[in-house]
Motif scaffolding. Structure first.
Motif, short mmCIF file in Angstrom:
data_model
loop_
_atom_site.label_atom_id
_atom_site.label_comp_id
_atom_site.label_asym_id
_atom_site.label_seq_id
_atom_site.Cartn_x
_atom_site.Cartn_y
_atom_site.Cartn_z
N ALA A 205 0.83 -1.20 0.00
CA ALA A 205 0.00 0.00 0.00
C ALA A 205 0.87 1.25 0.00
CB ALA A 205 -0.92 0.00 1.22
N PHE A 206 0.46 2.24 -0.79
CA PHE A 206 1.19 3.50 -0.90
C PHE A 206 0.20 4.65 -0.68
CE2 PHE A 206 3.53 0.37 -3.24
CZ PHE A 206 4.87 0.67 -3.01
N ALA A 207 0.32 5.30 0.47
CA ALA A 207 -0.51 6.47 0.78
C ALA A 207 0.28 7.71 0.37
CB ALA A 207 -0.82 6.52 2.27
N VAL A 208 -0.30 8.52 -0.50
CA VAL A 208 0.45 9.59 -1.14
C VAL A 208 -0.22 10.95 -0.93
CG1 VAL A 208 1.39 10.44 -3.34
CG2 VAL A 208 1.29 7.98 -2.88
N GLY A 209 0.59 11.96 -0.69
CA GLY A 209 0.14 13.35 -0.69
C GLY A 209 0.78 14.06 -1.86
N ASN A 210 0.00 14.36 -2.87
CA ASN A 210 0.53 14.96 -4.10
C ASN A 210 0.60 16.49 -4.00
OD1 ASN A 210 0.94 12.63 -5.71
ND2 ASN A 210 -1.25 12.53 -6.17
N VAL A 211 1.55 17.06 -4.72
CA VAL A 211 1.65 18.51 -4.83
C VAL A 211 1.04 18.98 -6.15
CG1 VAL A 211 3.71 18.61 -3.38
CG2 VAL A 211 3.97 18.37 -5.86
N GLN A 212 0.72 20.25 -6.21
CA GLN A 212 0.38 20.96 -7.44
C GLN A 212 -0.78 20.36 -8.25
OE1 GLN A 212 3.54 22.76 -9.74
NE2 GLN A 212 5.06 22.23 -8.18
N GLU A 213 -1.78 19.86 -7.55
CA GLU A 213 -2.96 19.37 -8.27
C GLU A 213 -3.76 20.50 -8.88
OE1 GLU A 213 -7.27 18.11 -8.66
OE2 GLU A 213 -6.34 19.71 -7.50
N GLU A 214 -3.86 21.60 -8.14
CA GLU A 214 -4.74 22.69 -8.54
C GLU A 214 -4.25 23.45 -9.77
OE1 GLU A 214 -7.60 23.02 -7.52
OE2 GLU A 214 -7.77 22.31 -5.46
N VAL A 215 -3.05 23.18 -10.20
CA VAL A 215 -2.51 23.86 -11.38
C VAL A 215 -2.18 22.88 -12.51
CG1 VAL A 215 -1.66 25.91 -10.19
CG2 VAL A 215 -0.21 23.88 -10.29
N GLY A 216 -2.85 21.72 -12.51
CA GLY A 216 -2.65 20.80 -13.63
C GLY A 216 -2.32 19.37 -13.28
N LEU A 217 -2.71 18.89 -12.10
CA LEU A 217 -2.52 17.48 -11.72
C LEU A 217 -1.06 17.08 -11.85
CD1 LEU A 217 -5.56 15.94 -13.70
CD2 LEU A 217 -5.60 17.32 -11.61
N ARG A 218 -0.15 17.97 -11.45
CA ARG A 218 1.28 17.78 -11.76
C ARG A 218 1.98 16.77 -10.85
NH1 ARG A 218 2.42 24.27 -12.66
NH2 ARG A 218 1.09 24.48 -14.51
N GLY A 219 1.76 16.90 -9.53
CA GLY A 219 2.43 15.99 -8.61
C GLY A 219 2.03 14.54 -8.81
N ALA A 220 0.78 14.32 -9.23
CA ALA A 220 0.32 12.94 -9.46
C ALA A 220 1.09 12.28 -10.60
CB ALA A 220 -1.17 12.93 -9.77
N LYS A 221 1.55 13.07 -11.55
CA LYS A 221 2.34 12.51 -12.65
C LYS A 221 3.63 11.89 -12.13
CE LYS A 221 0.77 15.66 -16.35
NZ LYS A 221 -0.29 16.39 -15.64
N THR A 222 4.33 12.64 -11.30
CA THR A 222 5.65 12.19 -10.84
C THR A 222 5.56 11.12 -9.76
OG1 THR A 222 5.70 14.14 -9.41
CG2 THR A 222 6.84 14.31 -11.52
N SER A 223 4.63 11.28 -8.80
CA SER A 223 4.53 10.29 -7.73
C SER A 223 4.04 8.95 -8.26
CB SER A 223 3.59 10.79 -6.63
OG SER A 223 2.26 10.90 -7.09
N THR A 224 3.08 8.98 -9.17
CA THR A 224 2.57 7.72 -9.73
C THR A 224 3.63 7.03 -10.57
OG1 THR A 224 0.37 8.75 -9.80
CG2 THR A 224 0.64 6.67 -10.96
N TYR A 225 4.40 7.81 -11.32
CA TYR A 225 5.50 7.24 -12.11
C TYR A 225 6.51 6.56 -11.18
CZ TYR A 225 9.14 6.83 -15.65
OH TYR A 225 10.09 6.34 -16.52
N LEU A 226 6.81 7.21 -10.05
CA LEU A 226 7.79 6.67 -9.11
C LEU A 226 7.32 5.37 -8.48
CD1 LEU A 226 10.50 7.11 -7.64
CD2 LEU A 226 9.25 8.45 -5.93
N VAL A 227 6.06 5.34 -8.04
CA VAL A 227 5.52 4.13 -7.39
C VAL A 227 5.27 3.02 -8.40
CG1 VAL A 227 3.54 3.21 -6.13
CG2 VAL A 227 4.51 5.44 -5.50
N ASP A 228 4.81 3.37 -9.60
CA ASP A 228 4.46 2.40 -10.65
C ASP A 228 3.44 1.39 -10.12
OD1 ASP A 228 4.44 1.06 -13.09
OD2 ASP A 228 6.28 -0.08 -12.66
N PRO A 229 2.24 1.86 -9.72
CA PRO A 229 1.26 0.99 -9.08
C PRO A 229 0.50 0.11 -10.07
CG PRO A 229 0.32 3.15 -9.35
CD PRO A 229 1.74 3.25 -9.84
#
Length: 360
Positions: A205-229
């Protein structure tokens, strides 16, 4: 809801964190996550990832919220000591005027202010009868000159956030705060992680707090790439449709009626098999939920589902009144039911379930 949960909600919503400046919120996330797991890492943009291994050979399940809130950034200081600013995230000018804000300098000093404009007495009828131009607004921090503002440590790029006191609305289950978008999703993420560590689970399980969602879903791009779920969830807020004047065509969710399962939004079409899996769990356990369409917005699932070679993803949200304003309202039962649903869903995502969702 117990006092510990209320304190976490207050700490999360009180924390100041605009896109690109999420440290205060991230620190609160880490404070609570480290009680559940010692494995905390970060991506290059600043998203935080707390992981817990229930089964070392199980699938990787990511559930994420975003840390940032809509706010403002200092862009200039006028000769008379007023602050010009840039909005970060979607703002509607009608909800901004005469609202209190906090300005945080690069050294961490917090200054209080209010958003102002020309008084209506000097405006033409045409200007008074339309939305006021955000570019004409300013922030008043009680200074009299540019030099005085500079002496207080204010510089272009400094963070400005809405200010309001967290409180329960009278003796109801309605909770008022700034930044429920998306501190309530962050609270869900942290509570689900705590439950999984306590109860056990058949995956990583990976509980994540993403940055910069409000300006283009940006943190989710990098965190999801890193975890590779193998499976990903976005935990966020959604529009409530239970206030006067709203129609079911505009929004049909009601506060207190359960988490929203997003079947379509502007950033993605929900993964059908994952959606059906979640609905099946909710129906089996009699956890209330609401189907929701958000035609004019998106969540971090919009970035999650197109990461690498594609990830089955779903957004589950908490209905919220007065989104993207200083004063938003949620219902505590929706928070508790979202935690219950997500905990049970992730506890059932073993290798067989994930394979069936992905390839079945």
């Amino acid at each position: 809801m117990d006092d510990k949960q209320l304190l976490m909600l207050k700490e999360l919503t009180d924390a100041r964190g605009i896109p690109g400046n999420e440290k205060e919120v991230r620190d609160v996330f880490v404070k609570y996550a480290k009680n559940s797991t010692s494995s905390i890492t970060y991506d290059g943009l600043g998203s935080v990832i707390a992981s817990h291994e229930g089964n070392k050979s199980g699938p990787k399940v990511l559930f994420a919220s975003h840390l940032d809130e809509v706010g403002f950034m200092v862009t200039a200081i006028t000769d008379k000591g007023f602050i010009k600013f840039q909005t970060l995230g979607g703002w509607w000018s009608q909800v901004m005027l005469a609202q209190q804000v906090q300005l945080t300098t690069s050294t961490g000093k917090v200054l209080h202010g209010v958003i102002g404009c020309k008084p209506p007495h000097v405006l033409t009828a045409e200007v008074r009868n339309k939305a006021y131009d955000i570019q004409e607004m300013f922030i008043d921090i009680g200074a009299t000159s540019k030099e005085e503002v500079s002496s207080w440590g204010v510089k272009p790029g400094d963070m400005v956030t809405p200010y309001i006191e967290f409180k329960r609305l009278n003796e109801s289950k309605f909770l008022l705060a700034k930044a429920w978008d998306n501190r309530i999703g962050t609270a869900v993420t942290l509570s689900v992680l705590e439950n999984l560590v306590r109860d056990g689970h058949p995956n990583k399980a990976f509980a994540v707090g993403n940055v910069q969602e409000e300006v283009g879903l940006r943190g989710a791009k990098t965190s999801t790439y890193l975890v590779d779920p193998d499976i990903a969830f976005a935990l966020d807020t959604g529009t409530a449709g239970d206030t006067p004047g709203m129609t079911e065509k505009e929004a049909d969710s009601k506060l207190g009626k359960g988490p929203q399962i997003i079947i379509y939004d502007a950033s993605m079409v929900a993964h059908k098999a994952l959606r059906d899996f979640v609905v099946g769990v909710a129906e089996e356990l009699k956890i209330p939920f609401q189907y929701t369409v958000i035609a004019g917005g998106g969540t971090d699932a919009g970035s999650q589902h197109v990461t690498r070679n594609g990830v089955p993803s779903l957004a589950i949200t908490v209905a919220t009144r007065y989104l993207h304003s200083h004063t938003s309202v949620i219902h505590e039962d929706d928070y508790l039911n979202t935690v219950a649903l997500m905990t049970e869903v992730i506890k059932r995502l073993d290798s067989n379930a994930v394979e069936k969702i992905t390839f079945g």
